[in-house]
Structure formats: structure tokens, C-alpha cells
Design a protein around this motif. Structure first.
Motif, PDB file in Angstrom:
ATOM      1  N   ASN A  63      28.820  34.802  36.398  1.00  0.00           N
ATOM      2  CA  ASN A  63      29.705  34.884  37.550  1.00  0.00           C
ATOM      3  C   ASN A  63      28.941  34.970  38.544  1.00  0.00           C
ATOM      4  OD1 ASN A  63      32.229  35.109  37.887  1.00  0.00           O
ATOM      5  ND2 ASN A  63      31.547  36.844  38.320  1.00  0.00           N
ATOM      6  N   ASN A  64      28.713  34.074  39.192  1.00  0.00           N
ATOM      7  CA  ASN A  64      28.866  33.714  41.037  1.00  0.00           C
ATOM      8  C   ASN A  64      27.429  33.741  40.382  1.00  0.00           C
ATOM      9  OD1 ASN A  64      29.620  33.923  43.687  1.00  0.00           O
ATOM     10  ND2 ASN A  64      28.615  35.997  44.037  1.00  0.00           N
ATOM     11  N   LEU A  65      26.752  32.652  40.040  1.00  0.00           N
ATOM     12  CA  LEU A  65      25.127  32.487  40.273  1.00  0.00           C
ATOM     13  C   LEU A  65      24.620  31.807  41.614  1.00  0.00           C
ATOM     14  CD1 LEU A  65      22.412  32.424  38.201  1.00  0.00           C
ATOM     15  CD2 LEU A  65      23.234  30.690  37.166  1.00  0.00           C
ATOM     16  N   TYR A  66      25.167  31.292  41.816  1.00  0.00           N
ATOM     17  CA  TYR A  66      24.797  29.881  43.278  1.00  0.00           C
ATOM     18  C   TYR A  66      25.002  31.650  44.011  1.00  0.00           C
ATOM     19  CZ  TYR A  66      24.171  26.297  46.987  1.00  0.00           C
ATOM     20  OH  TYR A  66      23.665  26.152  48.013  1.00  0.00           O
ATOM     21  N   ASN A  67      25.533  31.468  44.892  1.00  0.00           N
ATOM     22  CA  ASN A  67      25.673  32.626  45.930  1.00  0.00           C
ATOM     23  C   ASN A  67      24.769  33.758  46.087  1.00  0.00           C
ATOM     24  OD1 ASN A  67      27.711  31.535  47.443  1.00  0.00           O
ATOM     25  ND2 ASN A  67      28.793  32.339  46.364  1.00  0.00           N
ATOM     26  N   ALA A  68      24.729  34.099  44.531  1.00  0.00           N
ATOM     27  CA  ALA A  68      23.230  35.408  44.010  1.00  0.00           C
ATOM     28  C   ALA A  68      22.252  34.859  44.229  1.00  0.00           C
ATOM     29  CB  ALA A  68      23.614  35.808  42.756  1.00  0.00           C
ATOM     30  N   TYR A 205      36.055  38.967  41.246  1.00  0.00           N
ATOM     31  CA  TYR A 205      37.262  37.552  42.364  1.00  0.00           C
ATOM     32  C   TYR A 205      37.990  37.749  40.781  1.00  0.00           C
ATOM     33  CZ  TYR A 205      34.425  37.107  45.643  1.00  0.00           C
ATOM     34  OH  TYR A 205      33.580  36.670  47.405  1.00  0.00           O
ATOM     35  N   GLN A 206      37.686  37.612  39.600  1.00  0.00           N
ATOM     36  CA  GLN A 206      38.605  37.550  38.886  1.00  0.00           C
ATOM     37  C   GLN A 206      38.790  38.895  38.200  1.00  0.00           C
ATOM     38  OE1 GLN A 206      35.316  35.327  36.500  1.00  0.00           O
ATOM     39  NE2 GLN A 206      36.933  33.608  36.433  1.00  0.00           N
ATOM     40  N   LYS A 207      40.599  38.860  38.986  1.00  0.00           N
ATOM     41  CA  LYS A 207      40.759  40.812  38.513  1.00  0.00           C
ATOM     42  C   LYS A 207      41.410  40.176  36.954  1.00  0.00           C
ATOM     43  CE  LYS A 207      40.695  41.877  43.036  1.00  0.00           C
ATOM     44  NZ  LYS A 207      41.981  41.885  44.489  1.00  0.00           N
ATOM     45  N   THR A 208      40.549  40.613  35.952  1.00  0.00           N
ATOM     46  CA  THR A 208      41.448  40.857  34.829  1.00  0.00           C
ATOM     47  C   THR A 208      40.856  42.412  34.525  1.00  0.00           C
ATOM     48  OG1 THR A 208      39.025  41.087  33.781  1.00  0.00           O
ATOM     49  CG2 THR A 208      40.026  38.338  34.067  1.00  0.00           C
ATOM     50  N   TYR A 209      42.143  42.740  33.164  1.00  0.00           N
ATOM     51  CA  TYR A 209      42.022  44.754  33.248  1.00  0.00           C
ATOM     52  C   TYR A 209      40.510  44.631  33.394  1.00  0.00           C
ATOM     53  CZ  TYR A 209      47.047  43.763  32.234  1.00  0.00           C
ATOM     54  OH  TYR A 209      48.284  43.450  32.672  1.00  0.00           O
ATOM     55  N   GLY A 210      40.024  44.519  31.733  1.00  0.00           N
ATOM     56  CA  GLY A 210      38.025  44.716  32.291  1.00  0.00           C
ATOM     57  C   GLY A 210      37.818  44.875  32.802  1.00  0.00           C
ATOM     58  N   SER A 211      37.439  43.775  33.957  1.00  0.00           N
ATOM     59  CA  SER A 211      36.738  43.615  35.439  1.00  0.00           C
ATOM     60  C   SER A 211      37.380  44.485  36.287  1.00  0.00           C
ATOM     61  CB  SER A 211      36.729  41.951  35.970  1.00  0.00           C
ATOM     62  OG  SER A 211      38.250  41.676  36.546  1.00  0.00           O
ATOM     63  N   LEU A 212      38.498  44.915  36.283  1.00  0.00           N
ATOM     64  CA  LEU A 212      39.122  45.612  37.422  1.00  0.00           C
ATOM     65  C   LEU A 212      38.436  47.350  36.616  1.00  0.00           C
ATOM     66  CD1 LEU A 212      42.182  44.893  38.403  1.00  0.00           C
ATOM     67  CD2 LEU A 212      40.921  44.700  39.904  1.00  0.00           C
ATOM     68  N   ILE A 213      38.771  47.861  35.683  1.00  0.00           N
ATOM     69  CA  ILE A 213      38.088  49.102  34.951  1.00  0.00           C
ATOM     70  C   ILE A 213      36.597  49.328  35.529  1.00  0.00           C
ATOM     71  CG2 ILE A 213      37.659  50.343  32.943  1.00  0.00           C
ATOM     72  CD1 ILE A 213      40.777  48.948  32.483  1.00  0.00           C
ATOM     73  N   GLU A 214      35.587  47.679  35.009  1.00  0.00           N
ATOM     74  CA  GLU A 214      34.540  47.937  34.646  1.00  0.00           C
ATOM     75  C   GLU A 214      34.097  48.421  36.496  1.00  0.00           C
ATOM     76  OE1 GLU A 214      30.044  46.530  33.882  1.00  0.00           O
ATOM     77  OE2 GLU A 214      31.714  48.351  32.714  1.00  0.00           O
ATOM     78  N   GLN A 215      35.182  47.702  37.627  1.00  0.00           N
ATOM     79  CA  GLN A 215      34.724  47.834  38.601  1.00  0.00           C
ATOM     80  C   GLN A 215      34.871  48.984  39.664  1.00  0.00           C
ATOM     81  OE1 GLN A 215      37.308  46.272  41.822  1.00  0.00           O
ATOM     82  NE2 GLN A 215      35.813  45.266  42.845  1.00  0.00           N
ATOM     83  N   ALA A 216      35.642  49.612  38.499  1.00  0.00           N
ATOM     84  CA  ALA A 216      36.414  50.880  39.298  1.00  0.00           C
ATOM     85  C   ALA A 216      35.082  51.761  38.543  1.00  0.00           C
ATOM     86  CB  ALA A 216      37.948  51.998  38.458  1.00  0.00           C
ATOM     87  N   PHE A 217      35.183  51.964  36.936  1.00  0.00           N
ATOM     88  CA  PHE A 217      33.665  53.016  36.730  1.00  0.00           C
ATOM     89  C   PHE A 217      32.392  52.615  37.300  1.00  0.00           C
ATOM     90  CE2 PHE A 217      29.567  52.878  33.931  1.00  0.00           C
ATOM     91  CZ  PHE A 217      29.407  54.211  33.665  1.00  0.00           C
ATOM     92  N   LEU A 303      24.919  43.956  45.157  1.00  0.00           N
ATOM     93  CA  LEU A 303      26.419  43.517  44.686  1.00  0.00           C
ATOM     94  C   LEU A 303      26.565  43.048  43.765  1.00  0.00           C
ATOM     95  CD1 LEU A 303      26.298  41.655  48.415  1.00  0.00           C
ATOM     96  CD2 LEU A 303      28.062  43.947  47.382  1.00  0.00           C
ATOM     97  N   ASP A 304      27.066  43.266  42.353  1.00  0.00           N
ATOM     98  CA  ASP A 304      27.147  42.495  41.030  1.00  0.00           C
ATOM     99  C   ASP A 304      27.968  42.543  40.989  1.00  0.00           C
ATOM    100  OD1 ASP A 304      26.799  42.685  38.710  1.00  0.00           O
ATOM    101  OD2 ASP A 304      26.515  44.724  37.856  1.00  0.00           O
ATOM    102  N   PHE A 305      28.098  40.560  41.110  1.00  0.00           N
ATOM    103  CA  PHE A 305      29.500  40.178  40.815  1.00  0.00           C
ATOM    104  C   PHE A 305      30.025  39.977  39.509  1.00  0.00           C
ATOM    105  CE2 PHE A 305      28.051  38.992  44.759  1.00  0.00           C
ATOM    106  CZ  PHE A 305      29.796  38.306  45.719  1.00  0.00           C
ATOM    107  N   ILE A 306      31.010  40.448  38.813  1.00  0.00           N
ATOM    108  CA  ILE A 306      31.721  41.077  37.624  1.00  0.00           C
ATOM    109  C   ILE A 306      32.368  39.703  37.187  1.00  0.00           C
ATOM    110  CG2 ILE A 306      32.937  42.676  36.182  1.00  0.00           C
ATOM    111  CD1 ILE A 306      30.650  44.339  36.926  1.00  0.00           C
ATOM    112  N   GLY A 307      32.473  39.523  35.903  1.00  0.00           N
ATOM    113  CA  GLY A 307      32.954  38.344  36.076  1.00  0.00           C
ATOM    114  C   GLY A 307      34.633  38.651  35.259  1.00  0.00           C
ATOM    115  N   ALA A 308      35.125  38.163  34.968  1.00  0.00           N
ATOM    116  CA  ALA A 308      36.624  37.702  34.014  1.00  0.00           C
ATOM    117  C   ALA A 308      35.963  38.816  32.648  1.00  0.00           C
ATOM    118  CB  ALA A 308      37.141  36.822  34.030  1.00  0.00           C
ATOM    119  N   LEU A 309      36.179  40.083  32.677  1.00  0.00           N
ATOM    120  CA  LEU A 309      36.003  40.934  31.371  1.00  0.00           C
ATOM    121  C   LEU A 309      37.734  41.414  30.652  1.00  0.00           C
ATOM    122  CD1 LEU A 309      33.400  43.297  32.451  1.00  0.00           C
ATOM    123  CD2 LEU A 309      33.368  41.128  31.486  1.00  0.00           C
TER     124      LEU A 309
END
Length: 447
Positions: A63-68, A205-217, A303-309
Motif C-alpha cells: 500500500n502507498n508504495l510509490y509515496n513511501a 486511506y482505505q477506511k475498512t473496518y479492519g484498517s480502522l481498528i488496526e489504526q486505533a490499536f 508513517l505506516d500506511f495501512i491497506g484495506a483490511l
């Protein structure tokens, strides 16, 4: 009498857990709130700066490989190179790497493609050749999903070498640092810094349920405890998202693997950590205990860009690392982990206070949860203070809902995690044995 003794015990434990939380919160507020000062190393000529080799191990289109990858080409530092490490000429990340290199032709950069296989850990396999190809002794290994801000490298070198940002002492520090010569440096002494790392800060960026929970953690519970443990510095606690260390130090390490130590010539250096999935933790532990080198952090985040989880993806990640971690930490640390979580902590804490003081348990529990949430939100805000312009606008309500889901899932995930030592990582099934080593079992699909 028994309930009284238990109440005193749980009150002491409750106080200790809250103290740990507040240490992490205070560290976040002090270290990350406000802009980090620019490093004086950005203004010195290349001949006077310690050289750094940045290694980015890659595998596929993360996820977000080019910008990273681009973030490592825009660093404000006078002397560094970048090595993009892959193990397959047909890797989908390769065209992205070439685009980044073409855009920044003035940055010394190269591509290393090798198919070395010395152990179960694909990251170690990927790093072997770049370690030998690196021009400089200082190595900064950054995961493929991680982006960094332009001033991070200079401040990280400061933390590693001990060069001061104070203008009056800068010149003398620069002259005395042992890393000014890239081909000659003195052996490390106990108490020197052997590793600099950065706390991950999740961006979604891709706000799926899993990615939002991972972000919160990652942005609350994980960051808070990570900072607290590193502030107390009672033992090594390191994630491998963004680590700087010396190649000479790594080369001098002996293998912690009981299996490899049985060989006539046990491997040393990076290859010594190939049997472990959590090579970052094992390398950090060896630097800490074998070479007696401490770890340092800067006011920068990784900055860890989390993909759609999916939620299943999130649960799978947490279960995997619980099973890996339980083999590499003392048994007591694993068993006490649920007691550090907000809900369980609130239950035994409110019971202990009510038993000793006669207060209302429900009221105490509700106050406890509100205060815990406020501390976590404050930690998140502190970590984001320097990177507010990165990532999409965030909704506090959405974040709180994800935070609540994470807290409710914590105990079931832990209970399921400790029931087995089998993990699935990158499409392969492994068994984690007592020493922490991983044994590849088959090629099942990742769950």
C-alpha cells in the motif's frame, strides 16, 4: 481476609498499569508535540557527515508504495545512498522503484536483486546482499509500507552518534564522533547507542473496518505501551518498521538460535537471525544483551500506511504476533498481558477500589474507561502533531468506535492466540518452537 488480600493485590497492579499508561502518555506529549528542531547535520558538507545506507526490502505492491519509496529520496541529509532490495526480477515493485529512481536521478540509488535463501525469514533473505553491498557502516532499514519526513534521517544520525543539536557544542561533537570515518571506527562501548527506532503511526486511506481498528490499536494502545517500555528502558522493545544500526555491530553478533549453535560453525551477523520471524526483536535483544548497547528514539514517527483490511485480517495479524511474541518473552509477560488492557484492568481495578473503599463499582469502571479513552486520544493527537497534513481528515467519532471495537476484541484475540503456536505469514504456515524459531510447515493460503 482472602478477598481483602486480593483487593490490595489488584489495587497495586491497577496502580502500576495506570502508571505505565501515564508514562507512555507523558513521553508522547513531551517528545512528539510540536515541531522537531531541524538538525545541524543538514547543513554540513558531505565530507563531514556520517554516511548512511538506506535499505528498503520490497516484495510486491504494498500500500502507498510509490509515496513511501519517494520519501527516502527527499531526505534533507548530505551523505546517503538508497538500496532497493528485491528477490525476483519479475517483482511488481520493480517498475515502481524505477519510476522513483528516474524522478530523483541526483540521489545515489541502486537496485539489488538476489534469490538468497538461508532461512525461513524472507526479510533476512532479502537483506543479505544489500548488507554486503552497502557503501556505509550506518544502515537504516525501512519497511516497504513506511514513509518518513525529510528531517528524520539527520535527527536519527544525531541520536545514534550522540552529535548534539546545541550550536555551541556541535562542532566539538562532530569532531569526536567515531562514525565520521566510514572505513574505520572504534569498537562500541557498553552504554553506547546501538539502535535507533521510531514509533509507528498508522495512516489509513482505505477506511475498512479492519484498517480502522488496526489504526486505533497502533496509534493508542501500542504506541502508549511502546513508548512507556522504552522510556523505562528495562529491556529491549523494538519493532522493525524503521531501524538504524551499525553493520559492524550486526556482523559481530552471535546467533541466538539453539538450532544454529549446534552447527560446527554457527553463523554470525545477519544470517544468524534467519530462523526467526521476528528478526527485528531478536536483533535488538542481541544488541542490548550481547553488546550492551542501548536503544534510542527521536521525535519522529514512522508513517505506516495501512491497506484495506477486513476484521478477519486484523484478528489474524494480532493472533500471529501474540503466538510469535509468547515464545520470545518471559511467560509472566505473556500471562499478564490481558491485565494491561482497558476493560480487564477496569474490572479488577473498580472491584478492588469498591472492596477497600466501599465505592460504587459501576461508577468507578465508567470513569476508568472514560479516562483511558481520553489518555489514548491524547497520545494519538501528540503523535500526529508533526504529520497532521499527511493522510485524509479523520473523524473522532469514527476513531472512537474503532477504538471500542479494538478494546472488546483484545481478550478474545489473546485467548485464541495462546492456544496454539502455529502462524500463517505471507501464505506459509509456520510452527513457532520454544526458542522462538520458526519451522515452515506447508504453503497454505494466508488467513
Amino acid at each position: 481476609m482472602l478477598s481483602l488480600i486480593l483487593a490490595v493485590f489488584f489495587l497495586v497492579l491497577y496502580t502500576l498499569i495506570w502508571a505505565l499508561c501515564l508514562i507512555g502518555w507523558r513521553t508522547a506529549k513531551i517528545r512528539y508535540t510540536g515541531r522537531s528542531p531541524p538538525s545541524r547535520l543538514t547543513t554540513v558538507p558531505p565530507s563531514a557527515a556520517p554516511g548512511v545506507t538506506i535499505i528498503r526490502p520490497l516484495c510486491g505492491l504494498d500500500n502507498n508504495l510509490y509515496n513511501a519509496l519517494e520519501s527516502t529520496m527527499r531526505l534533507k541529509y548530505p551523505k546517503y545512498e538508497v538500496i532497493f532490495a528485491l528477490q525476483d526480477e519479475d517483482d511488481e515493485a520493480l517498475p515502481v522503484v524505477k519510476m522513483v529512481m528516474e524522478k530523483y536521478p541526483d540521489v545515489p540509488a541502486s537496485i539489488s536483486i538476489n534469490d538468497a535463501r538461508i532461512g525461513v525469514n524472507p526479510k533476512i533473505n532479502n537483506l543479505l546482499t544489500p548488507f554486503t553491498e552497502a557503501r556505509y557502516d550506518l544502515l537504516w532499514v525501512i519497511d516497504s509500507t513506511i514513509s518518513v519526513t525529510p528531517g528524520t534521517l539527520a535527527r536519527t544520525v544525531e541520536a545514534f552518534t550522540g552529535i548534539s543539536t546545541n550550536m555551541s557544542s556541535f562542532e566539538s561533537d562532530l569532531e569526536s564522533t567515531p562514525l565520521l570515518s566510514d572505513d574505520m571506527r572504534k569498537p562500541p562501548a557498553a552504554g553506547d547507542v546501538g539502535l535507533v527506532h521510531h514509533v509507528p503511526y498508522a495512516v489509513v486511506y482505505q477506511k475498512t473496518y479492519g484498517s480502522l481498528i488496526e489504526q486505533a490499536f497502533l496509534n493508542t494502545t501500542h504506541a502508549k505501551m511502546y513508548l512507556a517500555i522504552n522510556t523505562l528502558a528495562v529491556d529491549s522493545c523494538v519493532m522493525g518498521k524503521s531501524n538504524m544500526y551499525s553493520r559492524a555491530n550486526i556482523d559481530s553478533l552471535t546467533t541466538p538460535s539453539p538450532t544454529l549453535r549446534k552447527l560446527p560453525s554457527p553463523p554470525t551477523g545477519l544470517a544468524a537471525f534467519s530462523p526467526f520471524l521476528a528478526e527485528d526483536n531478536m536483533i535488538a535483544l542481541s544488541l542490548w544483551h550481547e553488546l550492551h548497547l542501548k536503544h534510542a528514539m527521536t521525535g519522529d514517527v514512522a508513517l505506516d500506511f495501512i491497506g484495506a483490511l477486513s476484521i478477519r485480517d486484523y484478528i489474524g495479524r494480532r493472533i500471529r504476533w501474540i503466538r510469535v511474541r509468547k515464545r520470545m518473552t518471559p511467560l509472566l509477560a505473556t500471562l499478564i498481558e490481558p491485565f494491561t488492557e482497558s476493560i480487564i484492568c477496569g474490572i479488577y481495578g473498580s472491584w478492588a477500589i469498591a472492596r477497600l473503599l466501599g465505592a460504587n463499582k459501576l461508577a468507578i469502571f465508567l470513569v476508568h474507561m472514560v479516562l483511558w479513552l481520553l489518555v489514548d486520544l491524547s497520545v494519538r493527537d501528540a503523535l500526529s502533531s508533526n504529520v497532521r497534513d499527511i493522510g485524509p481528515p479523520s473523524s473522532t467519532l469514527q476513531f472512537v468506535v474503532a477504538w471500542a471495537a479494538r478494546e472488546l476484541l483484545a481478550l478474545p484475540i489473546w485467548l485464541f492466540g495462546i492456544t496454539s503456536s502455529d502462524v500463517v505469514w505471507r501464505g506459509k504456515k509456520y510452527k513457532i518452537i520454544q526458542s522462538g524459531e520458526a519451522i515452515c510447515m506447508d504453503n497454505t493460503d494466508d488467513t
